[in-house]
Design a protein around this motif. Sequence first.
Motif, short mmCIF file in Angstrom:
data_model
loop_
_atom_site.label_atom_id
_atom_site.label_comp_id
_atom_site.label_asym_id
_atom_site.label_seq_id
_atom_site.Cartn_x
_atom_site.Cartn_y
_atom_site.Cartn_z
N PHE A 306 -17.53 1.53 7.57
CA PHE A 306 -18.21 0.57 8.52
C PHE A 306 -17.51 -0.74 8.65
CE2 PHE A 306 -21.49 -2.18 9.66
CZ PHE A 306 -21.72 -1.70 10.95
N SER A 307 -17.30 -1.39 7.30
CA SER A 307 -16.60 -2.46 7.50
C SER A 307 -15.29 -2.59 8.07
CB SER A 307 -16.48 -3.08 5.97
OG SER A 307 -15.85 -2.29 5.23
N ALA A 308 -14.51 -1.78 7.88
CA ALA A 308 -13.01 -1.49 8.59
C ALA A 308 -13.33 -1.29 10.00
CB ALA A 308 -12.48 -0.47 7.85
N PHE A 309 -14.32 -0.53 10.65
CA PHE A 309 -14.74 -0.44 11.94
C PHE A 309 -15.01 -1.75 12.70
CE2 PHE A 309 -17.87 0.16 15.17
CZ PHE A 309 -17.15 0.78 16.21
N MET A 310 -15.96 -2.60 11.87
CA MET A 310 -16.46 -3.50 12.40
C MET A 310 -15.29 -4.89 12.46
SD MET A 310 -19.35 -3.53 13.58
CE MET A 310 -19.75 -5.02 13.91
N GLY A 311 -14.34 -4.84 11.15
CA GLY A 311 -13.40 -5.89 11.45
C GLY A 311 -12.45 -5.83 12.65
N GLY A 375 -11.67 -1.92 23.84
CA GLY A 375 -10.48 -2.04 23.33
C GLY A 375 -10.70 -2.09 21.60
N GLY A 376 -11.54 -2.31 21.11
CA GLY A 376 -11.88 -2.37 19.75
C GLY A 376 -12.58 -0.92 19.26
N ILE A 377 -13.26 -0.22 19.97
CA ILE A 377 -13.93 1.04 19.44
C ILE A 377 -12.90 1.92 18.92
CG2 ILE A 377 -15.13 2.95 20.36
CD1 ILE A 377 -16.97 1.17 21.95
N PHE A 378 -12.01 2.32 19.86
CA PHE A 378 -11.13 3.49 19.47
C PHE A 378 -10.33 3.13 18.18
CE2 PHE A 378 -12.26 4.22 23.72
CZ PHE A 378 -12.99 5.49 23.58
N PRO A 379 -9.51 1.94 18.25
CA PRO A 379 -8.96 1.67 17.12
C PRO A 379 -9.72 1.30 15.79
CG PRO A 379 -8.08 0.33 18.90
CD PRO A 379 -9.37 1.03 19.26
N GLY A 380 -10.96 0.99 16.03
CA GLY A 380 -11.95 0.60 15.09
C GLY A 380 -12.42 1.97 14.51
N TRP A 381 -12.50 3.17 15.29
CA TRP A 381 -12.97 4.42 14.59
C TRP A 381 -11.55 4.87 13.79
CZ3 TRP A 381 -17.16 7.21 14.13
CH2 TRP A 381 -16.96 8.66 13.87
N ARG A 382 -10.28 4.42 14.38
CA ARG A 382 -9.26 5.10 13.36
C ARG A 382 -9.34 4.46 12.05
NH1 ARG A 382 -3.06 4.91 15.56
NH2 ARG A 382 -3.85 6.62 16.78
N ALA A 383 -9.47 3.07 12.23
CA ALA A 383 -9.48 2.36 10.95
C ALA A 383 -10.87 3.02 10.02
CB ALA A 383 -9.81 0.92 11.12
N ALA A 384 -11.64 3.23 10.53
CA ALA A 384 -12.88 3.66 9.53
C ALA A 384 -12.60 5.22 9.07
CB ALA A 384 -14.01 3.75 10.70
N ARG A 385 -11.66 5.91 9.84
CA ARG A 385 -11.51 7.32 9.35
C ARG A 385 -10.24 7.54 8.72
NH1 ARG A 385 -14.49 11.54 11.63
NH2 ARG A 385 -12.36 12.56 11.41
N GLN A 386 -9.74 6.24 8.60
CA GLN A 386 -8.11 6.23 7.65
C GLN A 386 -8.57 6.96 6.10
OE1 GLN A 386 -5.36 3.26 8.88
NE2 GLN A 386 -5.58 2.65 6.75
N LYS A 387 -7.43 7.78 5.90
CA LYS A 387 -7.71 8.14 4.45
C LYS A 387 -6.78 7.21 3.48
CE LYS A 387 -9.25 12.13 6.15
NZ LYS A 387 -10.66 12.48 5.81
N PRO A 388 -7.69 6.97 2.49
CA PRO A 388 -7.10 5.73 1.72
C PRO A 388 -5.60 6.21 0.97
CG PRO A 388 -9.28 5.85 1.48
CD PRO A 388 -8.82 6.93 2.04
N LEU A 389 -5.74 7.36 0.26
CA LEU A 389 -4.60 7.56 -0.60
C LEU A 389 -3.45 8.09 0.35
CD1 LEU A 389 -6.73 9.84 -3.18
CD2 LEU A 389 -5.67 7.60 -3.32
#
Length: 394
Positions: A306-311, A375-389
Amino acid sequence: MSLLRQTGSVIALNVRSIPQRLWMSLATVVSVALVVAVLLGFLSLANGFNQTLKGSGAPDVAIVLRDGAEAELNSSMSREQADLLGQGPGVKAGPDGSPLVSSELMLVVDGIKKSSGTKANMPMRGIGPDGLLVRKQARIKEGRMFTPGSNEIVVGAGLLREFAGFEMGKSIRFGTQNWKVVGVFEAPGTVFESELWADAPVVQSLFNRGTSFQTARVVLTSPAAMPAFVKYVKDEPRLQLKAQSELDFYAAQAERSGLLIKYFGWPLGIIMAIGALAGALNTMYASVSSRAAEIATLRVIGFSGFSAFMGTMVEALVLSALGALLGVAICAIGFNNLSASTLGAGFTQVAFRLQIGPDIIGQAVTLALVIGLIGGIFPGWRAARQKPLLALAA
């Protein structure tokens, strides 16, 4: 760390790192600014036009037209009908004790626009001795009023700004006669500034209008006298005319004409907004990609999706807000109070000044923020779902 503090930290990190993506971020800001400036330009055009029309009417002045006529050019009345209007209830007396009634007729003549050098229609109004008295806003600014019975005209200050050849002392040919400019009048913020005024009997004679008029303006003792006067005009069988307050007459014209400009400006603004939205999406996707390792690290140490999405969302909104500010500044410097003219309800040019107000700024800024939000929703969604490893491994 609480979710709120996590979100605040990521937002601050994203906003501080905007200079690292300077050119792409700048492209988004400029594209949003262009959308805002163009939309504001059209809205300020409609706003200035509306304000000019609305500012032309007075609540204690009745305008009388032929029953069924919507515009002055479509109306007609005889001298006998115009004389009867002075017998109505609540009619104010002029300085000489006679009813303050101005019987008028309007013609369309050609003029040359300064901006394009092309011909355009201008309204020429024949007025009587009380023509200036029924318009409280009007006054002679330069020169003098025309002499009754002569081929003299006075020119509105707005018309003088927009059309060539109407300077003091010049002669203009309309029809088969030459007319001399002897004065300039001003009536700030009204359509009257877009007109030429001449003596009504001379206009009737030289343009073969007999003794007929088109409209009459009747000054009443107060706005409260308007209903009784309107009823008198409606019930008097010899009149067959319709009266309404000048304020209502111009408000109706403003609504019809202003909507046309708005309906043209909003579709154009939305089309441009789609282009700006594509730029915002590209910028934000690039932002997420360039900070993939950074986002992954934050996720590994416990930061939420969520924090990645909001950022990402807030970064997009900040860029759009900067674009909105730039667009408002461009419009305020380039367009506000700019003189322009367009066709009015009578198919003649109306000169006015573009006006930017808080309400139309709010509309344009809202559109800019919608661009940032989407313009921020879809990139934010990608950031939130990014696999850390996976991101760290890459």
